[in-house]
Motif scaffolding. Structure first.
Motif, PDB file in Angstrom:
ATOM      1  N   VAL A 171       0.862  -1.174   0.000  1.00  0.00           N
ATOM      2  CA  VAL A 171       0.000   0.000   0.000  1.00  0.00           C
ATOM      3  C   VAL A 171       0.901   1.227   0.000  1.00  0.00           C
ATOM      4  O   VAL A 171       1.832   1.319   0.800  1.00  0.00           O
ATOM      5  CB  VAL A 171      -0.912  -0.003   1.239  1.00  0.00           C
ATOM      6  N   THR A 172       0.653   2.156  -0.901  1.00  0.00           N
ATOM      7  CA  THR A 172       1.538   3.312  -1.040  1.00  0.00           C
ATOM      8  C   THR A 172       0.839   4.627  -0.731  1.00  0.00           C
ATOM      9  O   THR A 172      -0.381   4.753  -0.894  1.00  0.00           O
ATOM     10  CB  THR A 172       2.120   3.384  -2.466  1.00  0.00           C
ATOM     11  N   ALA A 173       1.649   5.616  -0.337  1.00  0.00           N
ATOM     12  CA  ALA A 173       1.118   6.964  -0.126  1.00  0.00           C
ATOM     13  C   ALA A 173       0.608   7.548  -1.429  1.00  0.00           C
ATOM     14  O   ALA A 173      -0.403   8.270  -1.459  1.00  0.00           O
ATOM     15  CB  ALA A 173       2.213   7.852   0.471  1.00  0.00           C
ATOM     16  N   GLU A 174       1.296   7.220  -2.528  1.00  0.00           N
ATOM     17  CA  GLU A 174       0.867   7.719  -3.839  1.00  0.00           C
ATOM     18  C   GLU A 174      -0.521   7.201  -4.197  1.00  0.00           C
ATOM     19  O   GLU A 174      -1.390   7.969  -4.645  1.00  0.00           O
ATOM     20  CB  GLU A 174       1.866   7.289  -4.905  1.00  0.00           C
ATOM     21  N   GLY A 175      -0.754   5.898  -3.996  1.00  0.00           N
ATOM     22  CA  GLY A 175      -2.065   5.328  -4.293  1.00  0.00           C
ATOM     23  C   GLY A 175      -3.150   5.901  -3.410  1.00  0.00           C
ATOM     24  O   GLY A 175      -4.241   6.261  -3.885  1.00  0.00           O
ATOM     25  N   THR A 176      -2.858   6.034  -2.107  1.00  0.00           N
ATOM     26  CA  THR A 176      -3.832   6.602  -1.174  1.00  0.00           C
ATOM     27  C   THR A 176      -4.155   8.045  -1.536  1.00  0.00           C
ATOM     28  O   THR A 176      -5.322   8.446  -1.599  1.00  0.00           O
ATOM     29  CB  THR A 176      -3.285   6.540   0.262  1.00  0.00           C
ATOM     30  N   GLY A 177      -3.101   8.819  -1.791  1.00  0.00           N
ATOM     31  CA  GLY A 177      -3.305  10.230  -2.112  1.00  0.00           C
ATOM     32  C   GLY A 177      -4.081  10.427  -3.392  1.00  0.00           C
ATOM     33  O   GLY A 177      -4.953  11.304  -3.481  1.00  0.00           O
ATOM     34  N   SER A 178      -3.783   9.604  -4.408  1.00  0.00           N
ATOM     35  CA  SER A 178      -4.485   9.713  -5.686  1.00  0.00           C
ATOM     36  C   SER A 178      -5.975   9.460  -5.517  1.00  0.00           C
ATOM     37  O   SER A 178      -6.812  10.214  -6.047  1.00  0.00           O
ATOM     38  CB  SER A 178      -3.890   8.730  -6.685  1.00  0.00           C
ATOM     39  N   LEU A 179      -6.327   8.418  -4.781  1.00  0.00           N
ATOM     40  CA  LEU A 179      -7.740   8.095  -4.590  1.00  0.00           C
ATOM     41  C   LEU A 179      -8.441   9.175  -3.767  1.00  0.00           C
ATOM     42  O   LEU A 179      -9.583   9.549  -4.061  1.00  0.00           O
ATOM     43  CB  LEU A 179      -7.874   6.726  -3.921  1.00  0.00           C
ATOM     44  N   LEU A 180      -7.770   9.688  -2.740  1.00  0.00           N
ATOM     45  CA  LEU A 180      -8.378  10.742  -1.926  1.00  0.00           C
ATOM     46  C   LEU A 180      -8.595  12.021  -2.734  1.00  0.00           C
ATOM     47  O   LEU A 180      -9.645  12.663  -2.630  1.00  0.00           O
ATOM     48  CB  LEU A 180      -7.492  11.033  -0.712  1.00  0.00           C
ATOM     49  N   ARG A 181      -7.606  12.385  -3.550  1.00  0.00           N
ATOM     50  CA  ARG A 181      -7.748  13.603  -4.364  1.00  0.00           C
ATOM     51  C   ARG A 181      -8.900  13.473  -5.352  1.00  0.00           C
ATOM     52  O   ARG A 181      -9.708  14.395  -5.507  1.00  0.00           O
ATOM     53  CB  ARG A 181      -6.445  13.877  -5.117  1.00  0.00           C
ATOM     54  N   ARG A 182      -8.971  12.323  -6.010  1.00  0.00           N
ATOM     55  CA  ARG A 182     -10.026  12.130  -6.999  1.00  0.00           C
ATOM     56  C   ARG A 182     -11.398  12.091  -6.330  1.00  0.00           C
ATOM     57  O   ARG A 182     -12.385  12.610  -6.860  1.00  0.00           O
ATOM     58  CB  ARG A 182      -9.762  10.862  -7.803  1.00  0.00           C
ATOM     59  N   ALA A 183     -11.466  11.460  -5.162  1.00  0.00           N
ATOM     60  CA  ALA A 183     -12.748  11.411  -4.439  1.00  0.00           C
ATOM     61  C   ALA A 183     -13.177  12.804  -4.002  1.00  0.00           C
ATOM     62  O   ALA A 183     -14.359  13.159  -4.087  1.00  0.00           O
ATOM     63  CB  ALA A 183     -12.630  10.483  -3.235  1.00  0.00           C
ATOM     64  N   ALA A 184     -12.215  13.617  -3.553  1.00  0.00           N
ATOM     65  CA  ALA A 184     -12.551  14.971  -3.096  1.00  0.00           C
ATOM     66  C   ALA A 184     -13.039  15.851  -4.233  1.00  0.00           C
ATOM     67  O   ALA A 184     -13.835  16.773  -4.011  1.00  0.00           O
ATOM     68  CB  ALA A 184     -11.330  15.598  -2.430  1.00  0.00           C
ATOM     69  N   GLU A 185     -12.605  15.567  -5.462  1.00  0.00           N
ATOM     70  CA  GLU A 185     -13.062  16.355  -6.611  1.00  0.00           C
ATOM     71  C   GLU A 185     -14.541  16.144  -6.896  1.00  0.00           C
ATOM     72  O   GLU A 185     -15.220  17.047  -7.391  1.00  0.00           O
ATOM     73  CB  GLU A 185     -12.247  15.971  -7.850  1.00  0.00           C
ATOM     74  N   VAL A 186     -15.042  14.956  -6.578  1.00  0.00           N
ATOM     75  CA  VAL A 186     -16.444  14.664  -6.901  1.00  0.00           C
ATOM     76  C   VAL A 186     -17.354  14.675  -5.671  1.00  0.00           C
ATOM     77  O   VAL A 186     -18.568  14.799  -5.802  1.00  0.00           O
ATOM     78  CB  VAL A 186     -16.569  13.318  -7.655  1.00  0.00           C
ATOM     79  N   ILE A 187     -16.759  14.551  -4.467  1.00  0.00           N
ATOM     80  CA  ILE A 187     -17.538  14.590  -3.229  1.00  0.00           C
ATOM     81  C   ILE A 187     -16.864  15.586  -2.292  1.00  0.00           C
ATOM     82  O   ILE A 187     -15.913  15.235  -1.588  1.00  0.00           O
ATOM     83  CB  ILE A 187     -17.624  13.201  -2.549  1.00  0.00           C
ATOM     84  N   PRO A 188     -17.299  16.836  -2.260  1.00  0.00           N
ATOM     85  CA  PRO A 188     -16.628  17.853  -1.445  1.00  0.00           C
ATOM     86  C   PRO A 188     -16.513  17.490   0.031  1.00  0.00           C
ATOM     87  O   PRO A 188     -15.555  17.887   0.698  1.00  0.00           O
ATOM     88  CB  PRO A 188     -17.504  19.095  -1.642  1.00  0.00           C
ATOM     89  N   GLU A 189     -17.471  16.730   0.565  1.00  0.00           N
ATOM     90  CA  GLU A 189     -17.474  16.404   1.989  1.00  0.00           C
ATOM     91  C   GLU A 189     -16.589  15.218   2.348  1.00  0.00           C
ATOM     92  O   GLU A 189     -16.511  14.840   3.515  1.00  0.00           O
ATOM     93  CB  GLU A 189     -18.906  16.074   2.448  1.00  0.00           C
ATOM     94  N   VAL A 190     -15.916  14.631   1.379  1.00  0.00           N
ATOM     95  CA  VAL A 190     -15.215  13.381   1.644  1.00  0.00           C
ATOM     96  C   VAL A 190     -14.115  13.551   2.684  1.00  0.00           C
ATOM     97  O   VAL A 190     -13.800  12.618   3.435  1.00  0.00           O
ATOM     98  CB  VAL A 190     -14.657  12.790   0.325  1.00  0.00           C
ATOM     99  N   GLY A 191     -13.518  14.755   2.771  1.00  0.00           N
ATOM    100  CA  GLY A 191     -12.447  14.971   3.740  1.00  0.00           C
ATOM    101  C   GLY A 191     -12.894  14.848   5.183  1.00  0.00           C
ATOM    102  O   GLY A 191     -12.066  14.636   6.079  1.00  0.00           O
TER     103      GLY A 191
END
Length: 362
Positions: free
Chosen positions: A269-289
């Motif tokens: 499990v990588t920081a790059e993979g985690t960060g990529s998924l979180l960034r993409r999720a935040a673009e479509v769901i503002p409350e995801v953070g």
């Protein structure tokens, strides 16, 4: 007739359960059943994906499995809940350049008889209020998702309830109609099903070329949690031509996926993979953070040499293969299980599975 299934992922477990229902004596061998690819999977059950536009035989296979899913779940839930929901899949476009993707999908789904509704931006917002503004969407109301972790647990319960057994050891070698375990013990069989995903071809003792190499394709998948579900239905968010899938569970879990990485047997499990998924999720769901972080998982999807499923008899007498389902193991579990049970009981397998036998590589 003693049948041994090597591999306790969703394909191996579904095959064993269906065979047990047909009266076959079944033993599943896996050191940690339900812990690999299907454990990581989000369990989306969409009508189609982009791989199916130019693959008519694979399309027929997927539609056959889609048709079987409700009865598959109904029969399984005689033993335990399966985590199935069929309340729709929303494909939402978040920019103008993604609208042609929806247009193509709409035309294709209608051409194959899949009920599909075109939604305006306002209708998408009403269905999924947590979404950022969209430009349009498609709703496939007869589709949905299943929780693979709940499904695998139900399959194990059902297998054991029907008199089958699950041996939590590794299989190392095939030798004289026995499976040699990592303890040195041997489990005899009359028929053998190899369903160990991308580890299948590593089992020793079979002739060279009898089992095609099943390569691993890594996928990292994120799980977030809230007290109540953030999304109302399963969704695929399309932005800049790329799709992100979002599978909400009724208990408040949200599964976000996934990466596609050709990195061999690396399950890191990588920081790059985690960060990529979180960034993409935040673009479509503002409350995801604001959601609680629950888990990031890396799984290895099993891909055959032609990226298509492999199911049926091999060139070795009494040895069968069920692997190579790549991104669609959970989706194709019902039709694979029916086909493999037919082979194991000497009946005619589902017609849609005929093009996918291992013999095509011989």
């Amino acid at each position: 007739m003693r049948t041994v299934v090597v591999g306790g992922g969703v394909i191996g477990l579904a095959t064993a359960w269906r065979a047990a229902r047909e009266g076959v004596s079944v033993t599943v061998i896996d050191p940690a059943p339900g812990s690999k690819a299907s454990h990581a999977s989000a369990g989306l059950l969409p009508a189609i994906n982009d791989q199916l536009y130019d693959q008519p035989e694979l399309l027929r296979l997927c539609l056959a499995s889609r048709e079987l899913y409700p009865s598959f779940v109904e029969e399984l839930e005689e033993f335990a809940p399966a985590g199935f929901r069929r309340d729709g899949v929303l494909d939402a476009a978040f920019d103008e350049e993604s609208l042609p993707i929806l247009d193509r999908q709409l035309a294709f789904q209608k051409s194959i008889g899949v009920r599909t509704e075109r939604l305006t931006a306002e209708e998408c917002a009403k269905l999924q209020p947590a979404f950022a503004p969209v430009v349009g969407g498609l709703l496939s109301p007869d589709d949905g998702a299943i929780d693979p972790r709940v499904l695998d647990a139900a399959l194990i319960t059902a297998i054991e309830a029907l008199g089958g057994s699950v041996v939590r050891r590794g299989a190392t070698r095939i030798e004289d109609h026995t499976v040699v375990l990592d303890t040195g013990d041997k489990v005899p069989f009359d028929r053998l099903v190899l369903a160990a995903g991308c580890w299948t071809h590593q089992i020793e003792g079979l002739p060279a070329g009898a089992i095609p190499e099943i390569r691993p394709v890594k996928g990292q998948i994120l799980r977030l949690r809230s007290d109540v579900p953030l999304l109302n239905v399963t969704a695929r968010a399309i932005s800049k031509g790329k799709s992100l899938y979002l599978a909400p569970r009724l208990d408040g879990e949200l599964v976000v996926g996934a990466t596609y990485e050709e990195r061999g047997y690396d399950e890191t499990v990588t920081a790059e993979g985690t960060g990529s998924l979180l960034r993409r999720a935040a673009e479509v769901i503002p409350e995801v953070g604001a959601l609680r972080f629950a888990e990031i998982t890396a799984g290895l999807r099993p891909a055959s040499p032609d990226d298509l499923p492999v199911m049926g008899p091999t060139t070795v007498p009494d040895v069968y293969l069920a692997s190579g389902h790549f991104r669609m193991g959970v989706q194709l579990a019902p039709v694979t299980a029916v086909a493999m049970a037919a082979y194991l009981t000497d009946t005619v397998p589902h017609a849609a599975t005929a093009p996918f036998t291992p013999l095509r590589f011989s």
